[in-house]
Structures are given as structure tokens and as C-alpha cells.
Design an enzyme around this catalytic site. Structure first.
Site, PDB file in Angstrom:
ATOM      1  CE  LYS A  82       2.599  -3.790   0.805  1.00  0.00           C
ATOM      2  NZ  LYS A  82       1.455  -3.986   0.601  1.00  0.00           N
ATOM      3  CB  SER A 157       0.780  -2.131  -2.719  1.00  0.00           C
ATOM      4  OG  SER A 157       0.096  -2.845  -1.385  1.00  0.00           O
ATOM      5  CB  SER A 181      -2.427  -4.731  -1.465  1.00  0.00           C
ATOM      6  OG  SER A 181      -2.156  -3.456  -2.122  1.00  0.00           O
TER       7      SER A 181
END
Lengths: 465, 73
Positions: A82, A157, A181
Site C-alpha cells: 500500500k 482505504s 481499511s
């Protein structure tokens, strides 16, 4: 194994074949990069692809393994990261314009650990701006799309990590989870997402959203793969003041055992309110399946969940406002209007409000720990709602997407989301399994037993070759 | 789920911030404002229920070498 079969293989299946020299890390990496090249134009799962570095790392892994120096089950395995984890020499944006050209001079602890284990890092995955959102529809870099239906969001997210893993572009990915997330995008994309206990995995080098709510964890296609990644990620790190020095157990031990006699609670009430009927049905069926495997399943209501939802969101708002205060004052134009509004509002809470919330957090945690104590695990829907079209998302979903997951950021308890079905429209549904503090092994065992008893994992997104 | 009307939002804003805020800000904050009002109400409601509880740990003596989670860009 055909090329597509190999792309969707689990890390646990690949690892012994890589160790034995039957599968080449270089070939795996080249195939993953080719899939990214072919599919990511449509998915937008990657912010940055580090093809040259990945090829170099794969060659090095292959040479080491051939020389008899196999480091472990992640050696030579292509993974994604990420874009909020600092990566030395590689742009790290946090999905923001604010950090649009930041090239760190160091790696985040989680990235260090993956590299040390010999993993091949393919690149950085797209995300909701600064991790403050649940759809990965990014005002600066465009929306990430769900591999199961490109019109839909992948959750957030960590939407890019989830989409990349679901589409077979990476064998696993790093995610972070402040309110949902890791788990909610995992549910939306039909993969496994594990939020470990607070303090189990170092957050050093992970861009903060909320210091006391942020967690780092793996996103994979299978439960055994998540166990393998957690084994590498877990452990003390003095650079993260919240990271604990507890011994790390062998997460593979007992993973394929039975669950006869395990006491499992199905949490009703709060977690099923306003729940999509297809989600509710799938989760109830999953509880029945676990009962059929010998677990003793009882229905419970966890206490103070509405308060946990409100207090959790408020703590995130305050801590995010504090972390970004200087940037918000000096470079407001670098934030999207949506995020700016959230951060500004977080700044309106008083110090007294924040401290009362942290006192309430202690009370909520005491109540939840007491309720969870008699059980090996607690089941809930991961998200009460599946993914929806990016351009037509019901406004009230904004309050629902993280509702069932944020209580376990507040309390710090470990929780994993695993696929437990599909809607009629073909969108994945997630089952959340919550455990006791530092007992990730128990929830992984239950998750693995469920995974073995069902065939959800065999499904692939229709667009995937 | 019904959303609060503009007049309800204006009333909420007045109560939360102690002053009126303009229509554009109301529109920007919209659902967040209603959420904030719920949080404030909850915290007020809980004031009498927290007893002698301290906040969860916000400070402990740092271990040698412990530092920040990232270097500033």
C-alpha cells in the site's frame, strides 16, 4: 499448472515449489508484471510499479535459492505494498497530492521485514486519500475499480491492495486498517484481510492516520497465506512505541486442525442492523457451516457497540486533524475538499472531548473483553453492505462500510475478514472473525477450517483470465 | 435513514460551535455535522458513567531507541 492457475495460486502452495526449484521467482515476477501491464489500466490498483527492482529482486531470490539459501515461504514471492508505507527510493504518496513527490530514504518496518524474508515487491498500491475513506475513490488519482465489477468500488482505504490481490496481480499485499481499511476492502474484493492485535505489527514508516487506531496487516487470497505473511510481519520494534515485545507464536501450527468444541459467538443486534439481506443470510450460513464442523455456535450481543462506533470515529477525526494540522494550515489546496472538511471538523473537538472519548474507550474495552472472554471467536458481517457502483453509492453507506469493523480498532482486538459468499449480482461478501488479544492463531484456525469447508476461494473475477 | 434538514443542521452547528456558520460550510460538513452532534451527545451522556476511569494510555516512559513512526518528507 497453467499460467492463470499459477497467478491465482496461494503463497502456501507456491512456497514449497519455489524452495524445490520447481517454480521460478523470476518467471512468477515476469508473469505478475505482465498481468499488471494488461489489467491495471482498467483497475487502477497500482500507483507505482517497480518493474526493474522487482526483476532484480526475483533474480537475486532465484540465485540464492539455487545456491541452497532458501529464506522461508515468502522468498521469491511477488507482493504489493500500500502506498502509505515508506519505501526507500520509491515514491510514497499516501494517495495524496500533499506527498505527491515524496521519495523516502528509508523503508517502513513492514517493508523491511518483507524484503528480509526475500519477497519480491512489485510496486505501490492505490488507496483512499491519506487513508481517510472507505471507497478508494481518490480525488487526485482516480477511483480504484473492483475486479468483480469494474463499475463498483473495491472498498478502502486499502482498495488497491485488495483489487491487486483479487485480480491475481500479486500473491499478497500490505494493508493498513484504522477503521476498516484492510477488512472491508478484503470483503468487497473476495479476499482475506487480517488486522492483527494493536501492537503486534510495527507501524514504523507507515504514514499515520490515527496513532491509536492504526494497524498494519496482510491481505491475501487464502488464510494460510495470511498466516505466512503475519509470521514475517509480527514482532517487536522499538521504533514504534506501541509495538509490543511479546513472543510470536507459529501461526502455521494447528492451522489445518479441526475446530470441534470451539466456542464461537455470532454477534447479533448492532452488527446486523441495516444489513443487506444477502449479507445477513451469507453470514448466518457461515455460522451454521462452522457449527457443522463441530464448533459450538451461540448468539450474543456485544455491549456498547454504538458507543464504540461513535467514539472510534471521533478519535480518528481528532488524531487525523492533529497529525495533518500543519499541512492543512499551510497547504490546504493539497487536500481534496472532502478530506479537508473531515480534517477541519476533527479540529473542532475539544481536548476535553478527546480525553472523555479515551476514558469511554477504556470502559468500552472492559465491557467487550468481558463479553468475548468465554469464546474462542466472535462472528459478524465484515461490512453490512457489499460494494456498490462508484458513481451511484447510497449516501448512508458511508456510515455503514466501517461500522462493523471500527469497534475492533478501538479495542485493538485481532480480526480477519474472509470470503463467505456472493450476492446475486456476483459481488463478494465478507465474514469477520474477531479474537482475543494476541490470539491471531485462533481466528486463523477458524478461518482456515471455514475456507476448507467451502469453495468461495476457487472463484475468480469474471474479467480475470 | 433520514438525513437532517438544513434548518436542523444550522441548529446543530450553532450548538456545536456556539455560532452560526454559513450555508456553504453547512453543505460541506453535512453528514459529518450530524455525526459530530451524536458523538457530543454520547460523551455528555457518558460523563456520569465513567467513574474513576482514566483515559487509555496516552503516555508511558519511552523505551530507549523508540521514536517516530516515519521521518518527515
Amino acid at each position: 499448472m497453467t499460467e492463470p492457475d499459477l497467478a491465482f495460486a496461494g503463497i502456501a502452495e507456491l512456497a514449497p515449489r519455489i524452495a524445490a526449484g520447481e517454480v521460478s521467482p523470476l518467471a512468477l515476477t515476469e508473469a505478475a508484471l505482465a498481468r499488471i501491464e494488461a489489467q491495471d489500466g482498467a483497475l487502477n490498483a497500482f500507483m507505482t510499479v517497480t518493474a526493474d527492482a522487482a526483476i532484480e529482486a526475483a533474480r537475486a531470490a532465484e540465485a540464492e535459492i539455487a545456491a541452497g539459501r532458501h529464506r522461508g515461504p515468502l522468498h521469491g514471492v511477488p507482493l504489493a505494498v500500500k502506498d502509505l508505507f515508506a519505501t526507500k527510493g520509491v515514491r510514497t504518496t499516501g494517495g495524496s497530492k500533499l506527498l505527491g513527490d515524496w521519495v523516502p530514504d528509508h523503508d517502513a518496518a513492514a517493508v523491511e521485514r518483507l524484503k528480509r524474508a526475500g519477497a519480491v515487491l512489485l510496486g505501490k498500491t492505490a488507496m483512499h486519500e491519506l487513508a481517510y475513506g472507505t471507497t478508494s475513490d481518490n480525488a487526485h488519482y482516480g477511483p480504484v475499480r473492483n475486479p468483480w465489477d469494474a463499475a463498483c468500488h473495491p472498498g478502502g482505504s486499502s482498495g488497491g491492495s485488495a483489487a491487486a490481490v483479487a485480480a491475481g496481480l500479486a500473491f499478497g499485499a500490505l494493508g493498513s486498517d484504522t477503521g476498516c481499511s484492510i477488512r472491508q476492502p478484503a470483503a468487497c474484493c473476495g479476499i482475506v484481510g487480517l488486522k492483527p492485535t494493536f501492537g503486534r505489527v510495527s507501524k514504523f514508516g507507515a504514514l499515520p492516520l490515527s496513532w491509536s487506531m492504526d494497524h498494519v496487516g496482510p491481505m491475501t487470497r487464502g488464510v494460510a497465506d495470511a498466516a505466512i505473511m503475519l509470521q514475517v510481519l509480527a514482532g517487536p520494534d522499538p521504533r514504534d512505541p506501541n509495538c509490543v515485545g511479546r513472543a510470536v507464536p507459529d501461526y502455521g501450527f494447528g492451522l489445518n486442525g479441526g475446530i470441534e468444541g470451539k466456542r464461537i459467538a455470532l454477534a447479533r443486534g448492532f452488527f446486523f442492523a441495516d444489513c443487506d439481506p444477502e449479507v445477513a443470510t451469507a453470514v448466518a450460513a457461515a455460522a451454521q457451516t462452522l457449527g457443522g464442523l463441530g464448533a459450538v455456535v451461540e448468539e450474543v450481543e456485544l455491549p456498547e457497540m454504538e458507543a464504540a462506533y461513535l467514539v472510534g470515529g471521533m478519535i480518528i477525526a481528532c488524531e487525523a486533524a492533529a497529525y495533518h494540522a500543519k499541512s492543512l494550515r499551510e497547504r490546504p489546496e493539497a487536500f481534496s475538499a472532502e478530506l479537508r472538511a473531515s480534517l477541519e471538523l476533527g479540529g473542532f473537538y475539544s481536548a476535553v472531548d478527546y480525553l472523555q472519548a479515551q476514558r469511554a474507550r477504556r470502559r468500552i474495552t472492559e465491557a467487550v473483553l468481558g463479553a468475548v472472554q468465554p469464546f474462542d471467536a466472535v462472528l459478524t458481517p465484515t461490512s453490512p453492505v457489499p460494494a456498490t457502483p462508484i458513481d451511484d453509492t447510497p449516501r448512508h453507506h458511508g456510515a455503514l462500510r466501517h461500522r462493523n469493523t471500527i469497534p475492533f480498532n478501538l479495542t485493538g482486538l485481532p480480526a480477519v475478514s474472509i470470503p463467505c459468499g456472493f450476492t446475486e449480482a456476483g459481488l463478494p461478501i465478507g465474514l469477520q472473525i474477531v479474537g482475543k488479544a494476541f490470539d491471531e492463531a485462533a481466528i486463523l484456525e477458524i478461518a482456515r477450517a471455514y475456507e476448507r469447508a467451502t469453495d468461495w476461494r476457487a472463484r475468480r473475477p469474471a474479467g480475470a483470465p | 435513514m433520514t438525513e437532517p434538514s438544513d434548518s436542523e443542521l444550522r441548529r446543530m452547528a450553532r450548538k456545536l460551535f456556539g455560532r452560526d456558520i454559513d450555508a456553504a460550510r453547512i453543505a460541506t460538513f453535512r453528514t459529518r455535522l450530524a455525526h459530530m452532534a451524536r458523538v457530543k451527545a454520547l460523551l455528555e451522556d457518558w460523563e456520569g458513567r465513567l467513574g474513576e476511569r482514566e483515559p487509555v494510555t496516552v503516555y508511558r516512559v519511552p523505551a530507549p531507541g523508540s521514536g517516530t513512526r516515519r521521518q518527515e518528507p
